[in-house]
Design an enzyme around this catalytic site. Structure first.
Site, PDB file in Angstrom:
ATOM      1  N   GLU B  60       0.813  -1.221   0.000  1.00  0.00           N
ATOM      2  CA  GLU B  60       0.000   0.000   0.000  1.00  0.00           C
ATOM      3  C   GLU B  60       0.847   1.272   0.000  1.00  0.00           C
ATOM      4  O   GLU B  60       0.558   2.226  -0.714  1.00  0.00           O
ATOM      5  CB  GLU B  60      -0.963   0.001   1.188  1.00  0.00           C
ATOM      6  CG  GLU B  60      -2.191  -0.893   1.010  1.00  0.00           C
ATOM      7  CD  GLU B  60      -1.904  -2.379   1.179  1.00  0.00           C
ATOM      8  OE1 GLU B  60      -0.771  -2.723   1.593  1.00  0.00           O
ATOM      9  OE2 GLU B  60      -2.796  -3.194   0.905  1.00  0.00           O
ATOM     10  N   HIS B 129     -10.919  -5.232   9.129  1.00  0.00           N
ATOM     11  CA  HIS B 129     -11.529  -4.811   7.866  1.00  0.00           C
ATOM     12  C   HIS B 129     -12.679  -3.836   8.105  1.00  0.00           C
ATOM     13  O   HIS B 129     -13.473  -3.588   7.198  1.00  0.00           O
ATOM     14  CB  HIS B 129     -12.088  -6.012   7.091  1.00  0.00           C
ATOM     15  CG  HIS B 129     -11.050  -6.945   6.571  1.00  0.00           C
ATOM     16  ND1 HIS B 129     -10.602  -8.018   7.273  1.00  0.00           N
ATOM     17  CD2 HIS B 129     -10.381  -6.963   5.398  1.00  0.00           C
ATOM     18  CE1 HIS B 129      -9.701  -8.685   6.565  1.00  0.00           C
ATOM     19  NE2 HIS B 129      -9.549  -8.063   5.419  1.00  0.00           N
TER      20      HIS B 129
END
Lengths: 334, 329
Positions: B60, B129
């Site tokens: 990322e 998440h």
């Protein structure tokens, strides 16, 4: 004869006398600007100094391959030798150091040493180290996608290779064969932590794992750095992908003006490295080849010192930004 | 107007700008052949090729940084975070770089970057998440932060996000990718910083953004049926820039406000909304501003526990009843 062999060295590299004089000039200019910066700090005029001393050879040697305003530079905060070579002036550096309105990097918004110039394609650096490398890979990808022959020189100290960003950028650059040259100026310390506690194995050899060449070079030998960087730039321009260069050098000052390096290293060690000062070494080379003598050296130094003094005085007298300016430059108008 | 899913509308917004401007490229994990783990970019690699739909390694920080480097060159990358939760790995790039490059360069440099992905929870993916990051990213000057909830808005705001010369944090209602709504054809660019009155009412104002807007709409129906209360629902749409006027005007009319957010109560957007109301509409208030937020726990996995951790319709209706001084149910 040793002299004949070394003589062949710069000639073999295609460097003429003018090139050598320019290299010497910018190395010495960076040193003198840096020294003056520390004086301004000790006088209480500059809040923060971060230094290039000892690394000028690696910086000028590598950046001498760049085409200013065409190739991109992602410098790190010690790379004033590069930014001066590319066209920033001592005035620019002191204006930045003192946080003045005319500071072309940021108008007093960013710390000294974090250079930025749209015109010269110098990208402002991040204070957390290593973060610039993925951005440099992205810029190289943009060059490649557009079919342009620009090269990105992305620099950092050895400490910036310990975090993930550097590895992610190396991987990304390797995957896409990007026109980027990673220059690691291994100056032995991450603030106080020596390489033996921060670097496993060899930095240069890590490139092999990412599928492109890595070279270790004497970072205090400006011609050696120029040579290896020239090959890297040629490779990048030819579309053959990235290169990693680890220039072995030494940080001759404390990490910054906020650091006391007596806490972690011996004076003798610094003295030993002073004997290998890249500027002294290059001057010796130039003298051996009748390109410099004591008189000319004094002339150059006097000239540079006058330029630095003028630039410092100009910046000291330059106005600060208006406080209202603090709000400018956050968002682009869309 | 045609009825489309949130997912289709989102894709349509990206496609609209990819067709308009070849400097728009998509980047992210599994967005190519796989079409994205939420199928947002499904089929786009066939249409635009791997040069404009770029599969990245799982890194990322690396690909967000690369996108910043591309954006500084004048390209317009649209980066997919598989979920916003993974953006913590790229937060230095986003917060310390994308948001600050312009300021640090004294206004010389633009970073026309969109980072998009599903925000919030509701689909049983547990705590790593399930975050709602609008307050975190909304905190930082230099970023724009939006949170569309309708299919029409997600398309129009994506078009605006791509055209914006600043880094835009595009928080999608991940649980609503399959929901349908009317979507305008063509260019329906929607200006940032304009809230939307999702339902008109006169007795109490319910203020939310993202998925919680739909919760507020259901609560408003219940309040009307069970209590005869007319609730106005405001969809903020944009967290930064922020539309204060629409909220203030509504509260001046209704005199009561409930702010709803999926995220945790402390230091959240709902607190900011409450502060703005007391600053600008204090004399119009007939009751304290109510806040409805997620429970102070990491989001759990089991469906019943997850539901217990998020704001419920009952919490919203009862907050409204408290503001109206009528009995809770």
């Amino acid at each position: 004869m040793a002299i004949r062999e070394t003589s062949a060295r710069h000639e073999a590299l295609g460097l003429d006398e003018d090139d050598l004089r320019r290299m010497h000039y910018y190395m010495l200019l960076a040193r003198r600007v840096d020294e003056r910066s520390w004086i301004l700090n000790r006088q209480g005029k500059a809040a923060f100094v971060i230094s290039c001393q000892g690394q000028e050879g690696a910086q000028v040697g590598a950046a001498y391959n760049m085409r200013p305003g065409h190739d991109y530079l992602y410098p790190y905060y010690r790379d004033s030798g590069m930014t001066l070579l590319l066209g920033q002036t001592p005035r620019d550096q002191f204006l930045s150091l003192l946080g003045k309105r005319e500071d072309p990097n940021s108008g007093g918004r960013q710390m000294p040493g974090h250079y930025s110039s749209r015109e010269l394609n110098i990208v402002t650096a991040s204070a957390p180290v290593g973060v610039q490398f993925p951005q440099a890979a992205g810029t190289a990808l943009a060059f490649k996608m557009r079919g342009e022959d620009g090269v990105v020189l992305a620099c950092g100290g050895e400490a910036s290779t310990s975090g993930g960003d550097w590895h992610e950028a190396m991987n990304f650059a390797g995957i896409h064969d990007l026109p980027v040259v990673f220059l690691i100026e291994n100056n032995v310390y991450a603030i106080s932590t020596p390489t033996k506690l921060e670097v496993a194995g060899s930095i240069a050899k890590r490139a092999e794992g990412y599928g492109f060449p890595g070279h270790e070079v004497d970072g205090n030998d400006v011609l050696a750095v120029y040579e290896v960087a020239r090959e890297a730039f040629e490779r990048a321009r030819a579309g053959e992908g990235p290169t990693l260069i680890e220039a072995k050098t030494y940080r001759m000052t404390a990490h910054s003006s906020d650091d006391d390096d007596r806490r972690y290293r011996e004076r003798q060690e610094i003295e030993e490295w002073r004997q290998k000062d890249p500027i002294v070494r290059f001057e010796k080379y130039l003298m051996e080849h009748d390109l410099l003598d004591e008189e000319r050296k004094e002339e150059v130094d006097t000239e540079i010192k006058a330029e630095v003094a003028e630039a410092s005085e100009y910046a000291e007298n330059a106005p600060f930004a208006d406080p209202e300016d603090v709000l400018l430059g956050v968002y682009a108008e869309g | 107007m045609a009825e489309k899913t949130y997912r289709e509308a989102l894709r349509e917004g990206m496609v609209h700008e990819m067709d308009n401007d070849e400097s728009v490229v998509l980047m992210g994990e599994d967005i190519g052949v796989y079409g994205g783990t939420h199928l947002i970019t499904d089929g786009l690699i066939d249409e635009y090729g791997p040069k404009r739909v770029i599969d990245t390694p799982i890194s990322e920080g690396g690909f967000t940084g690369a996108a910043i480097g591309m954006a500084m060159m004048g390209m317009k990358p649209v980066v997919e975070m598989m979920t916003w939760n993974f953006s913590f790995l790229a937060s230095d790039q986003i917060i310390q770089n994308a948001a600050k490059v312009r300021y640090f360069s004294g206004g010389q440099v633009e970073v026309p970057l969109v980072i998009r992905g599903p925000n919030g929870g509701g689909v049983q993916l547990s705590a790593q998440h399930t975050h709602s990051l609008e307050n975190m990213y909304g905190h930082f000057p230099g970023l724009k932060v939006v949170s569309p909830v309708t299919p029409n808005d997600v398309k129009g705001m994506m078009i605006t996000a791509i055209r914006d010369p600043n880094p835009v944090i595009f928080l999608e209602a991940g649980a609503l990718y399959g929901t349908k709504g009317e979507v305008e054809e063509g260019d329906n660019a929607i200006e940032f910083g304009k809230a939307r009155v999702a339902r008109e009412g006169s007795d109490v104002t319910l203020i939310a953004y993202g998925r919680q807007v739909n919760l507020c709409l259901r609560a408003a129906d219940t309040l009307e049926e069970e209590d005869g209360v007319s609730a106005e629902v405001i969809d903020l749409r944009s967290i930064r820039p922020f539309d204060e006027d629409t909220i203030v005007e509504s509260v001046e009319k209704t005199h009561r406000a409930v702010t709803v957010q999926e995220q945790w109560r402390w230091f959240g957007v709902a607190s900011e909304v409450a502060a703005i109301i007391q600053e600008r509409a204090f004399d119009y208030l007939d009751a304290p501003v109510e806040r409805v937020s997620g429970a102070e726990v990491p989001a759990p996995y089991a469906r019943n526990l997850e539901l217990a951790a998020f704001p419920s319709e009952k919490q919203v209706t009862n907050a409204a009843r408290r503001a109206l001084y009528i009995e809770e149910k």
